[in-house]
Write a protein that holds these residues in place. Structure first.
Motif, mmCIF file in Angstrom:
data_model
loop_
_atom_site.group_PDB
_atom_site.id
_atom_site.type_symbol
_atom_site.label_atom_id
_atom_site.label_comp_id
_atom_site.label_asym_id
_atom_site.label_seq_id
_atom_site.Cartn_x
_atom_site.Cartn_y
_atom_site.Cartn_z
ATOM 1 N N ALA A 147 0.771 -1.070 -0.019
ATOM 2 C CA ALA A 147 0.286 -0.042 -0.161
ATOM 3 C C ALA A 147 0.856 1.553 0.107
ATOM 4 N N SER A 151 0.763 4.031 -2.923
ATOM 5 C CA SER A 151 0.341 5.345 -2.715
ATOM 6 C C SER A 151 1.731 6.393 -3.294
ATOM 7 N N THR A 167 -5.803 5.052 -1.156
ATOM 8 C CA THR A 167 -4.911 3.828 -0.880
ATOM 9 C C THR A 167 -4.564 3.885 0.560
#
Length: 205
Positions: A147, A151, A167
């Motif tokens: 993640a 991002s 995100t």
């Protein structure tokens, strides 16, 4: 002396991590510390020459890993290990090929998918990188590094701060106490992105 086995945990792209300089915060919040899995911090993306100088036997270990994939070609871990060595040697195209072979043999490994995403980004293929991070998150929605990497690519490479924020918010929903690389709380980064008030946060200007 036996060499310690390196972790196969996903790595952060050293170049990617540097964009999170959050100068607007009173404590000078900084997410530029560079990490690759569980190993120590690095300062920049290595060139193949620099990698060889730092680890003189890297070429020999790559050769041994390549030989291993020939004698044990059905072993996904052998391909993952080879991909990790190519990662360390800054040979992203070869790393992607090795990771793809590993995933053919053992699909949906979120760590391998994450590392492959980093290599796609190193190949200047940010959309492919995001696809790889998405695949990792489909398997494990609380995968912090997948993640985080996603991002950063959305923010820095694709210039989509709103998507980057979404995100991170999705990660927080799955893992409210998520700690990002460098020991920083996800809430701090979300607050900074929300507070930027523009398509280009202060630390990107």
């Amino acid at each position: 002396m036996a060499r310690k086995k390196k972790s196969s945990a996903p790595r952060l792209d050293p170049v990617v991590a540097g964009v999170f300089l959050l100068a607007a915060m009173a404590v000078g919040f900084y997410l530029g510390t560079l990490y690759q899995g569980s190993r120590g911090p690095a300062t920049s993306a290595p060139t193949p020459q620099a990698a060889a100088q730092k680890d003189p036997d890297l070429s020999a270990r790559i050769a041994a890993a390549e030989a291993k994939t020939k004698t044990d070609s059905a072993n996904p871990d052998a391909w993952t290990d080879l991909g990790n060595l190519y990662f360390d040697a800054d040979q992203p195209a070869k790393a992607v090929a090795a990771y793809e072979k590993s995933l053919e043999l053992k699909p949906k490994n979120p760590d391998v998918l994450t590392d492959m995403g980093v290599m796609y980004r190193r190949l200047n293929l940010p959309l492919r990188a995001v696809e790889s991070f998405d695949a990792a998150l489909a398997v494990n929605p609380a995968h912090v590094i997948a993640a985080f990497n996603k991002s950063i690519v959305q923010l820095h490479d694709l210039n989509k701060p709103d998507d980057a924020l979404k995100t991170l918010q999705a990660l927080k929903a799955k893992k409210p106490d998520a700690i990002l690389p460098g020991g920083h709380k996800i809430d701090d980064l979300i607050s900074e992105l929300k507070g930027s008030g523009s398509a280009s946060p202060s630390f990107m200007r």
